[in-house]
Structures are given as C-alpha cells and as structure tokens.
Design an enzyme around this catalytic site. Structure first.
Site, PDB file in Angstrom:
ATOM      1  N   LYS A 203      -8.160  -0.228  -9.367  1.00 23.82           N
ATOM      2  CA  LYS A 203      -7.636   1.133  -9.403  1.00 23.82           C
ATOM      3  C   LYS A 203      -7.145   1.440 -10.804  1.00 23.82           C
ATOM      4  O   LYS A 203      -6.287   0.747 -11.347  1.00 23.82           O
ATOM      5  CB  LYS A 203      -6.494   1.264  -8.398  1.00 23.82           C
ATOM      6  CG  LYS A 203      -5.849   2.642  -8.421  1.00 23.82           C
ATOM      7  CD  LYS A 203      -4.904   2.840  -7.266  1.00 23.82           C
ATOM      8  CE  LYS A 203      -4.228   4.180  -7.355  1.00 23.82           C
ATOM      9  NZ  LYS A 203      -3.289   4.399  -6.264  1.00 23.82           N
ATOM     10  N   ARG A 213      -1.518  14.134  -5.968  1.00 20.74           N
ATOM     11  CA  ARG A 213      -0.067  14.097  -6.210  1.00 20.74           C
ATOM     12  C   ARG A 213       0.566  15.439  -5.854  1.00 20.74           C
ATOM     13  O   ARG A 213       1.711  15.487  -5.402  1.00 20.74           O
ATOM     14  CB  ARG A 213       0.218  13.682  -7.656  1.00 20.74           C
ATOM     15  CG  ARG A 213      -0.162  12.212  -7.886  1.00 20.74           C
ATOM     16  CD  ARG A 213       0.043  11.755  -9.317  1.00 20.74           C
ATOM     17  NE  ARG A 213      -0.500  10.416  -9.523  1.00 20.74           N
ATOM     18  CZ  ARG A 213      -0.689   9.844 -10.707  1.00 20.74           C
ATOM     19  NH1 ARG A 213      -0.370  10.496 -11.805  1.00 20.74           N
ATOM     20  NH2 ARG A 213      -1.186   8.624 -10.790  1.00 20.74           N
ATOM     21  N   LYS A 227       1.431   5.698 -14.779  1.00 20.83           N
ATOM     22  CA  LYS A 227       1.371   4.419 -14.059  1.00 20.83           C
ATOM     23  C   LYS A 227       0.609   3.359 -14.853  1.00 20.83           C
ATOM     24  O   LYS A 227       0.062   2.419 -14.273  1.00 20.83           O
ATOM     25  CB  LYS A 227       0.741   4.651 -12.683  1.00 20.83           C
ATOM     26  CG  LYS A 227       1.514   5.666 -11.826  1.00 20.83           C
ATOM     27  CD  LYS A 227       0.986   5.758 -10.398  1.00 20.83           C
ATOM     28  CE  LYS A 227       1.833   6.719  -9.564  1.00 20.83           C
ATOM     29  NZ  LYS A 227       1.376   6.812  -8.152  1.00 20.83           N
ATOM     30  N   GLU A 243      -9.649  -8.778 -11.132  1.00 21.04           N
ATOM     31  CA  GLU A 243      -8.833  -8.203 -10.048  1.00 21.04           C
ATOM     32  C   GLU A 243      -9.521  -8.431  -8.699  1.00 21.04           C
ATOM     33  O   GLU A 243      -8.883  -8.796  -7.710  1.00 21.04           O
ATOM     34  CB  GLU A 243      -8.641  -6.693 -10.263  1.00 21.04           C
ATOM     35  CG  GLU A 243      -7.685  -6.307 -11.374  1.00 21.04           C
ATOM     36  CD  GLU A 243      -6.216  -6.396 -10.943  1.00 21.04           C
ATOM     37  OE1 GLU A 243      -5.936  -6.839  -9.812  1.00 21.04           O
ATOM     38  OE2 GLU A 243      -5.354  -6.033 -11.753  1.00 21.04           O
ATOM     39  N   LYS A 258     -11.714   2.781  -7.638  1.00 18.66           N
ATOM     40  CA  LYS A 258     -11.149   4.134  -7.657  1.00 18.66           C
ATOM     41  C   LYS A 258     -10.662   4.489  -9.037  1.00 18.66           C
ATOM     42  O   LYS A 258     -10.003   3.642  -9.642  1.00 18.66           O
ATOM     43  CB  LYS A 258      -9.980   4.121  -6.668  1.00 18.66           C
ATOM     44  CG  LYS A 258      -9.155   5.360  -6.598  1.00 18.66           C
ATOM     45  CD  LYS A 258      -7.989   5.100  -5.701  1.00 18.66           C
ATOM     46  CE  LYS A 258      -7.088   6.302  -5.716  1.00 18.66           C
ATOM     47  NZ  LYS A 258      -5.833   6.029  -5.096  1.00 18.66           N
ATOM     48  N   SER A 284      -9.252  13.032  -5.583  1.00 20.65           N
ATOM     49  CA  SER A 284      -8.920  14.450  -5.492  1.00 20.65           C
ATOM     50  C   SER A 284      -9.412  15.268  -6.685  1.00 20.65           C
ATOM     51  O   SER A 284      -9.923  16.373  -6.511  1.00 20.65           O
ATOM     52  CB  SER A 284      -7.416  14.602  -5.313  1.00 20.65           C
ATOM     53  OG  SER A 284      -6.719  13.984  -6.379  1.00 20.65           O
ATOM     54  N   TYR A 323     -12.908  13.730   0.396  1.00 21.43           N
ATOM     55  CA  TYR A 323     -12.306  14.868   1.104  1.00 21.43           C
ATOM     56  C   TYR A 323     -13.377  15.703   1.787  1.00 21.43           C
ATOM     57  O   TYR A 323     -13.067  16.498   2.673  1.00 21.43           O
ATOM     58  CB  TYR A 323     -11.455  15.697   0.122  1.00 21.43           C
ATOM     59  CG  TYR A 323     -10.315  14.853  -0.422  1.00 21.43           C
ATOM     60  CD1 TYR A 323      -9.184  14.652   0.350  1.00 21.43           C
ATOM     61  CD2 TYR A 323     -10.414  14.182  -1.637  1.00 21.43           C
ATOM     62  CE1 TYR A 323      -8.160  13.818  -0.086  1.00 21.43           C
ATOM     63  CE2 TYR A 323      -9.403  13.347  -2.086  1.00 21.43           C
ATOM     64  CZ  TYR A 323      -8.279  13.169  -1.308  1.00 21.43           C
ATOM     65  OH  TYR A 323      -7.276  12.331  -1.731  1.00 21.43           O
TER      66      TYR A 323
HETATM   67  C1  PBG Z   1      -0.967   6.290  -4.204  1.00 21.81           C
HETATM   68  C2  PBG Z   1      -2.331   6.861  -4.187  1.00 21.81           C
HETATM   69  C3  PBG Z   1      -2.888   7.757  -5.109  1.00 21.81           C
HETATM   70  C4  PBG Z   1      -4.138   8.088  -4.606  1.00 21.81           C
HETATM   71  C5  PBG Z   1      -4.335   7.384  -3.426  1.00 21.81           C
HETATM   72  N1  PBG Z   1      -3.212   6.616  -3.185  1.00 21.81           N
HETATM   73  C6  PBG Z   1      -2.325   8.381  -6.317  1.00 21.81           C
HETATM   74  C7  PBG Z   1      -1.733   7.565  -7.381  1.00 21.81           C
HETATM   75  O1  PBG Z   1      -1.950   6.347  -7.480  1.00 21.81           O
HETATM   76  O2  PBG Z   1      -0.996   8.140  -8.161  1.00 21.81           O
HETATM   77  C8  PBG Z   1      -5.069   9.078  -5.246  1.00 21.81           C
HETATM   78  C9  PBG Z   1      -6.105   9.658  -4.373  1.00 21.81           C
HETATM   79  C10 PBG Z   1      -6.728  10.889  -4.900  1.00 21.81           C
HETATM   80  O3  PBG Z   1      -6.492  11.332  -6.040  1.00 21.81           O
HETATM   81  O4  PBG Z   1      -7.512  11.472  -4.136  1.00 21.81           O
HETATM   82  N2  PBG Z   1      -0.779   5.012  -4.654  1.00 21.81           N
END
Ligand code: PBG
Length: 335
Positions: A203, A213, A227, A243, A258, A284, A323
């Site tokens: 990720k 968010r 992050k 990982e 992701k 998203s 989505y």
């Molecule tokens: C939380 C999480 C996130 C997403 C899924 N789980 C956001 C982040 O890590 O800040 C993002 C999913 C998306 O953007 O569709 N840990």
C-alpha cells in the site's frame, strides 16, 4: 517454428483474429465477471440514511438498514464480497482510536446485520485506526510519528471484535510491521481458524485516496505530513516484493496492491513473485477520475471502466475492489 517467431506478411495477418466479434471472443485471454468484483460500502449511524459523497459519484454513506438492502442487491448480482468501511461519529473519535475495538461499534453492528440478512456474501473489513482517530492516522500517534508495536496491539483487538461480529476477512490496511503475524496468532488462539487475512501488504502513500478520506471524514484531520512514514514510497517496487513475502510468511491468505491503475506494474511484479491470490484496489481517486472524465464527455463511462478492469485482470489480479462493482455487474448481467 516457435510461436514467438514473428513470421511475415501476408502469411500472417493479425487482423484475421479480429474481423468478427465471434473471432475476438474465441481468442480472448481475460474476462471480467461479477466473481472478480468487490464492492466497497460506507456505513453510517441512523436509519434510512443515504448520504451522497460528492467526490465519489454514485456512492453514499448508508445506514445499516440501507447497507443490508444494498448487500442483498450485490449478492443477487453475483458479487462475492463487500468491503465495509465505517463513517465514525466525530464524538467517538479520540487520539487512541479506542472505538475501533468496541464490540458494539458501528462496523461490528453492520457486519452482524449484513451477515444475518445475507449470510452468503463475504465481508471484508479494514483493520486500521484512521476512521477512529482524531488525528486521522492509521495507528497511535505520539505527536511526531505513528508508533509501530503498540499500534499492533490495538489492531489485534480491532481484528478480534470484527471476527467476533462475523467478518470473514480482516484486512489490515495500516502498514505496521508485524501485524499480520500478531493478528493470525490471536485469531487462532480464539478459534477463528477460518477468518482470512487480506493483507494490504503493498500500500503506497498515495494522493489518490482523497475522496475516500472525504467519505469517512478523515481528510481534514490528517496533517500535511501524510502517511509517508508507514505507507510505501511510490517510487519503489523491490520493497513491494519484500512486503509481500513478509506478510505471506506471517500468515496472510490474500494480498492487496493499492492503488490500482497507476500501479499495474507493481501488481504484475507481485503476482509473478508470490503464490497467493493478489487483489487490487481501484481506489477512490481513480474512480473519481474515470467518472469525472466521462462526465466531461472524454469517453463512455461503462466502456472505460470495463477496459480498466480488464487491465487489472491482465496484470494478474484475482479480484478488484472497485466502487463501480455493482454497476459493472449489472451491465454484465444484461449482456
Ligand atoms: C485506511 C484506508 C484508506 C483507503 C482504504 N483504507 C485510506 C488511507 O490509507 O488513507 C483508501 C481507499 C480509497 O481511496 O478508495 N487505512
């Protein structure tokens, strides 16, 4: 003659394989079916609530009763699983994210309700503290950075309440080190031997999570630092393979890469490197781009989304969180 021999024209005319729909269908290497799709849903307190998320067209925050209806619809469309995300009331957030391991929290109640009404749909839940923390980080924050090992202890508690509520797949999306092993041991010790772990092993710290968010209300909480001290650097691939190996060794059943479309090279590399199913998340921001461009007349929405999902399959995804899952499944069922 080896099949890699390019041959020469006119003995070989590549277009012979393409001149009719039946020929193209006959030789097609990848397909997208409803079986490949996971629908993310956002759940919120209340009843009969359908609160649209402007940056995620077509998506809404649903109260549990509405989420149950949508789950039934997804099941009827042949979608194997949902990924449920809670929109936590601001009054329940604190700096330690303790609501995450309240066995009666919104997400646990949503899981139980959906499982009761639609027992044969799979439920996937994030394990991470960001929906529950005032600072919006995925773990415990000491004012300077997210601390790893004490965060893992909390994530274990969160995973256990989710499993207890009936969640089939816990999906740590927090990127702490060592959490897969700790969660697996705790699940085994409590008898949750069939609860799967989908590790968001790969990720990246990505700009593409913005609309998510917004949806869960964690964007404004998160400072400009983002992050980057726990999610991966977008520049790296070798690190993704480490990982992935590490999380498999600790007991992950499934892996996630992701974001999706900008990282298909990483997905293909991970898929080649490991022997567990690898899922991908069309996040998203990607969905927002596709819908935005379609709304601007750049292309046909359904065609572009279908093509994007084929690209995930070609790169090796076992399944795709998107989505658009239910829209795509609906379109496929009408073919
Ligand atoms: C939380 C999480 C996130 C997403 C899924 N789980 C956001 C982040 O890590 O800040 C993002 C999913 C998306 O953007 O569709 N840990």
């Amino acid at each position: 003659m080896s099949s890699s021999n390019p041959g020469s024209f006119p003995a070989i005319r590549m277009r012979r394989l393409r001149t009719a729909s039946w020929r193209r269908r006959l030789v097609r290497e990848t397909v997208v079916t409803a079986d490949d799709l996971v629908q993310p849903l956002f759940v919120v307190e209340g009843s009969n609530v359908r609160d649209v998320v402007p940056s995620l067209p077509g998506m809404a925050r649903l109260s549990i009763d509405k989420a149950v209806e949508v789950a039934q619809e997804a099941y009827d469309l042949g979608i194997p699983a949902l990924a449920l995300f809670p929109v936590v009331d601001a009054t329940l957030k604190d700096d330690s994210g303790r609501e995450a391991f309240n066995p009666k929290n919104l997400l646990c109640r949503a899981v139980s309700a959906v499982k009761k009404a639609v027992p044969d749909i799979g439920l996937i839940c994030d394990v991470a503290l960001d929906p529950y923390t005032t600072h919006g980080h995925d773990g415990l924050y000491d004012g300077d950075d997210v601390v790893n090992d004490t965060t893992v202890e909390v994530l274990v508690k969160q995973a256990l309440v989710l499993a207890e509520a009936g969640c089939d797949v816990v999906a740590p999306s927090d990127m702490m080190d060592g959490r897969i092993g700790a969660i697996r041991r705790a699940l085994e010790a409590r008898g949750f031997v069939n609860t799967m772990i989908l590790s968001y092993a790969v990720k990246y710290a990505s700009a593409f999570y913005g609309p998510f968010r917004d949806a869960v209300g964690s964007r404004s909480n998160l400072g400009p630092k983002g992050k980057h001290t726990y999610q991966m650097d977008a520049a790296n691939t070798a690190e993704a393979l480490r990982e992935a190996e590490m999380d498999i060794a600790e007991g992950a059943d499934l892996l996630m890469v992701k974001p999706g479309m900008p990282y298909l090279d990483v997905l293909a590399a991970v898929k080649k490197h490991v022997n567990v199913p690898v899922l991908a998340y069309q996040v998203s921001g990607e969905y927002n781009m596709l819908l935005g461009a379609a709304a601007n007349g750049a292309f046909d929405r359904a065609a572009a989304i279908h093509e994007s999902l084929l690209a995930f399959k070609r790169a090796g995804a076992a399944a795709i969180l998107t989505y658009a899952a239910m829209d795509v499944a609906r379109a496929l069922s009408k073919r």
